[in-house]
Design an enzyme around this catalytic site. Structure first.
Site, PDB file in Angstrom:
ATOM      1  N   ASN A 242       0.855  -1.200   0.000  1.00  0.00           N
ATOM      2  CA  ASN A 242       0.000   0.000   0.000  1.00  0.00           C
ATOM      3  C   ASN A 242       0.876   1.229   0.000  1.00  0.00           C
ATOM      4  O   ASN A 242       2.105   1.127   0.003  1.00  0.00           O
ATOM      5  CB  ASN A 242      -0.957  -0.030   1.205  1.00  0.00           C
ATOM      6  CG  ASN A 242      -0.212  -0.034   2.533  1.00  0.00           C
ATOM      7  OD1 ASN A 242       0.574   0.867   2.813  1.00  0.00           O
ATOM      8  ND2 ASN A 242      -0.427  -1.049   3.338  1.00  0.00           N
ATOM      9  N   LYS A 321       9.050 -16.880 -10.203  1.00  0.00           N
ATOM     10  CA  LYS A 321       8.258 -15.762 -10.738  1.00  0.00           C
ATOM     11  C   LYS A 321       7.085 -16.319 -11.574  1.00  0.00           C
ATOM     12  O   LYS A 321       7.274 -17.210 -12.405  1.00  0.00           O
ATOM     13  CB  LYS A 321       9.149 -14.881 -11.630  1.00  0.00           C
ATOM     14  CG  LYS A 321       8.391 -13.704 -12.237  1.00  0.00           C
ATOM     15  CD  LYS A 321       9.250 -12.921 -13.214  1.00  0.00           C
ATOM     16  CE  LYS A 321       8.401 -11.878 -13.962  1.00  0.00           C
ATOM     17  NZ  LYS A 321       9.164 -11.245 -15.061  1.00  0.00           N
ATOM     18  N   LYS A 373     -12.275  -2.775  19.191  1.00  0.00           N
ATOM     19  CA  LYS A 373     -10.906  -3.241  19.436  1.00  0.00           C
ATOM     20  C   LYS A 373     -10.393  -2.824  20.815  1.00  0.00           C
ATOM     21  O   LYS A 373      -9.205  -2.901  21.094  1.00  0.00           O
ATOM     22  CB  LYS A 373      -9.983  -2.736  18.319  1.00  0.00           C
ATOM     23  CG  LYS A 373     -10.433  -3.243  16.944  1.00  0.00           C
ATOM     24  CD  LYS A 373      -9.448  -2.980  15.834  1.00  0.00           C
ATOM     25  CE  LYS A 373      -9.957  -3.530  14.525  1.00  0.00           C
ATOM     26  NZ  LYS A 373      -8.972  -3.491  13.423  1.00  0.00           N
TER      27      LYS A 373
HETATM   28  O1  PMT Z   1       2.627   6.383   6.502  1.00  0.00           O
HETATM   29  P1  PMT Z   1       2.062   7.639   5.940  1.00  0.00           P
HETATM   30  O2  PMT Z   1       2.358   7.769   4.467  1.00  0.00           O
HETATM   31  O3  PMT Z   1       2.456   8.851   6.719  1.00  0.00           O
HETATM   32  O4  PMT Z   1       0.450   7.527   6.008  1.00  0.00           O
HETATM   33  C1  PMT Z   1      -0.118   7.600   7.287  1.00  0.00           C
HETATM   34  C2  PMT Z   1      -1.285   6.587   7.396  1.00  0.00           C
HETATM   35  C3  PMT Z   1      -2.395   7.018   6.422  1.00  0.00           C
HETATM   36  C4  PMT Z   1      -0.811   5.198   7.045  1.00  0.00           C
HETATM   37  C5  PMT Z   1      -1.796   6.636   8.844  1.00  0.00           C
HETATM   38  O5  PMT Z   1      -2.239   7.939   9.151  1.00  0.00           O
HETATM   39  C6  PMT Z   1      -2.933   5.658   9.046  1.00  0.00           C
HETATM   40  O6  PMT Z   1      -4.096   5.966   8.826  1.00  0.00           O
HETATM   41  N1  PMT Z   1      -2.558   4.439   9.473  1.00  0.00           N
HETATM   42  C7  PMT Z   1      -3.536   3.344   9.613  1.00  0.00           C
HETATM   43  C8  PMT Z   1      -3.726   2.710   8.281  1.00  0.00           C
HETATM   44  C9  PMT Z   1      -4.615   1.487   8.403  1.00  0.00           C
HETATM   45  O7  PMT Z   1      -4.227   0.369   8.240  1.00  0.00           O
HETATM   46  O8  PMT Z   1      -5.847   1.892   8.806  1.00  0.00           O
HETATM   47  P2  PMT Z   1      -7.021   0.696   8.941  1.00  0.00           P
HETATM   48  O9  PMT Z   1      -8.275   1.449   9.206  1.00  0.00           O
HETATM   49  O10 PMT Z   1      -6.978  -0.235   7.788  1.00  0.00           O
HETATM   50  O11 PMT Z   1      -6.524  -0.090  10.267  1.00  0.00           O
HETATM   51  C10 PMT Z   1      -7.038   0.291  11.523  1.00  0.00           C
HETATM   52  C11 PMT Z   1      -5.989   0.055  12.609  1.00  0.00           C
HETATM   53  O12 PMT Z   1      -5.750  -1.354  12.735  1.00  0.00           O
HETATM   54  C12 PMT Z   1      -4.622   0.692  12.336  1.00  0.00           C
HETATM   55  O13 PMT Z   1      -4.122   1.199  13.561  1.00  0.00           O
HETATM   56  C13 PMT Z   1      -3.764  -0.468  11.844  1.00  0.00           C
HETATM   57  O14 PMT Z   1      -2.388  -0.297  12.232  1.00  0.00           O
HETATM   58  C14 PMT Z   1      -4.379  -1.651  12.562  1.00  0.00           C
HETATM   59  N2  PMT Z   1      -4.322  -2.920  11.830  1.00  0.00           N
HETATM   60  C15 PMT Z   1      -4.944  -3.048  10.641  1.00  0.00           C
HETATM   61  C16 PMT Z   1      -4.909  -4.274   9.994  1.00  0.00           C
HETATM   62  C17 PMT Z   1      -4.241  -5.363  10.606  1.00  0.00           C
HETATM   63  N3  PMT Z   1      -4.178  -6.567  10.019  1.00  0.00           N
HETATM   64  N4  PMT Z   1      -3.654  -5.209  11.809  1.00  0.00           N
HETATM   65  C18 PMT Z   1      -3.687  -3.997  12.437  1.00  0.00           C
HETATM   66  O15 PMT Z   1      -3.130  -3.840  13.515  1.00  0.00           O
END
Ligand code: PMT
Length: 435
Positions: A242, A321, A373
């Site tokens: 991503n 690959k 969570k």
């Molecule tokens: O890195 P940058 O370019 O500065 O961009 C910043 C950011 C957009 C990445 C950051 O601000 C942000 O939003 N990070 C969270 C991105 C994300 O995965 O959001 P989500 O809504 O999909 O996940 C929710 C939360 O669960 C997040 O804290 C994530 O770390 C966590 N997660 C998600 C999936 C997973 N399998 N395990 C997790 O722990």
């Protein structure tokens, strides 16, 4: 599509005096003027003689749509605000770039030009952004001058590190205009609100003390931060990934270390230097991030999950690959561990902060994650905005607390936002100590 409402900037109507001194970064001050005016501020530029070697007075006059002061001895004929000197008109003074020579003059209280005279005469808050060659910046005399100014309550905007115009690399680079403007915007926002947290309770939020020194309110605390995306391999050449650059998480790690914390940064593949004083653990996949985070969780006081963790990975990882064939290629994806959910289930003493990267119904979806969570805070960012979320230098978020607080700082640099997030974490830690 719901978007987080644009807040009127705290800079609206403010008179900002912008001092420009003779460094190569003077060209960036032109964009600072432009951005301040877009925020509704009135900008009054003072150029030192040195600055005029880099940018013309006409450029600043056109950009600020106001007279530019360059010479103290010139007859001042254009300030029609009852001849109130700039010093009294200013709501804040920003000197950017601030050269080593300027710092030395200011630290000694010299007043031999319009800028140093205005600095001595103003009662407004003063922000100084040093910018110079790394060796000059690290020179003990320059550092002494900076500390002397800081001790007198002048806000020092720390330089960035990176490639410098003189061809060297290291500390001394003027921060980007968007970050300089964000420093002023956050200052006026905090001043207007005294707090950044609204809702059932208010918390004094400030990461610097009254006279501008860096607080060390997180000393002896262990803070675990995740940053960046993850790579989920498809074959030896390809992966699912991503757009996360890691900037947000690295800013949190840098801010926490600056405030005295023992910081562990679990980072996906990113191109960022490790912040000073931070222990970095590099990972590639969501599973590796899971294992690294769980290994540190028990002894952490707070966890801030800024990483963009892949929810799925290819079920099969090809040993060679994958060769293209006619027709479509179908991939079966399987779920990765939801690290944050597992942390919530295992939470005992830790303060747990998640992020929510949404493109619609931002607050609704974030509130759902906060509750499901078992989080203490969730930082909701609308990643459909170009000036927030993935890869941007700035972010615009709403921080929801499990106790009903709602913190809505204005658009600001990710580094400034990191302190806002940590202010909320520090406040929650203080509440826990009372319990
Ligand atoms: O890195 P940058 O370019 O500065 O961009 C910043 C950011 C957009 C990445 C950051 O601000 C942000 O939003 N990070 C969270 C991105 C994300 O995965 O959001 P989500 O809504 O999909 O996940 C929710 C939360 O669960 C997040 O804290 C994530 O770390 C966590 N997660 C998600 C999936 C997973 N399998 N395990 C997790 O722990």
């Amino acid at each position: 599509m719901e978007t987080v409402a644009e807040h009127p900037s705290s800079l609206l109507g403010k008179h900002i005096v912008l001092g420009v001194t003779g460094g190569i970064a003077a060209y960036k001050a032109v964009e600072v003027v432009s951005r301040l005016r877009k925020k509704g501020a009135h900008v009054h530029v003072i150029m030192t003689r040195g600055a005029q070697n880099f940018v013309t007075e006409l450029t600043f006059r056109e950009m600020s749509d106001a007279p530019v002061l360059t010479d103290m001895w010139a007859k001042v004929t254009h300030y029609h605000v009852e001849h109130i000197a700039l010093a009294q008109l200013a709501d804040a003074v920003l000197v950017a770039p601030a050269t080593a020579n300027f710092l030395a003059k200011a630290a000694c209280g010299l007043a031999d030009d319009m800028l140093t005279t205005t600095l001595l005469a103003t009662k407004a808050p003063i922000f100084v952004a040093p910018a110079m060659n790394t060796a000059m910046y690290e020179n003990a005399i320059t550092q002494e001058n900076i500390e002397k100014l800081r001790s007198r309550g002048i806000h020092i905007v720390e330089p960035a590190s990176g490639q410098l115009a003189c061809g060297t690399s290291g500390a001394g680079r003027l921060p980007e205009p968007v970050e300089l403007v964000a420093v002023l915007e956050q200052f006026f926002h905090a001043a207007a609100n005294d707090t950044l947290c609204v809702g059932t309770k208010t918390t004094e939020c400030s990461s610097v003390g009254a006279n501008g020194e860096q607080k060390h309110d997180l000393a002896s605390r262990k803070i675990l931060v995740t940053a960046g995306g993850t790579h989920e391999p498809l074959d030896p050449v390809r992966f699912l990934g991503n757009r996360s650059t890691g900037k947000m998480g690295f800013a949190v790690a840098e801010a926490a270390a600056a405030r005295g914390a023992d910081v562990v940064l679990v980072a996906g593949p990113v191109n960022l230097a490790t912040p000073a004083g931070v222990r970095r653990v590099d990972v590639l996949t969501a599973q590796e991030m899971h294992d690294a985070v769980l290994a540190e969780y028990e002894t952490a006081d707070a966890v801030i999950k800024a990483a963009a963790v892949a929810d799925y990975r290819p079920k099969e990882r090809a040993g060679q690959k994958i060769k293209k064939k006619d027709g479509s290629l179908f991939l079966e994806l399987v779920r990765n561990p939801d690290i944050l959910k597992e942390l919530g289930e295992r939470k005992t003493h830790q303060i747990l902060v998640g992020f929510a990267a949404e493109t619609e119904h931002v607050l609704e979806y974030a509130a759902g994650k906060l509750q499901k969570k078992n989080l203490d805070f969730i930082v909701a960012n609308d990643v459909s905005r170009t000036d927030a979320g993935f890869s941007a230098d700035t972010n615009c978020v709403t921080i929801l607390g499990c106790d009903g607080t709602k913190t809505q700082p204005p658009l600001m640099s990710k580094r400034a936002l990191a302190d806002v997030i940590l202010d909320c974490v520090a406040g929650a830690m203080a509440e826990k100590r009372k319990d």
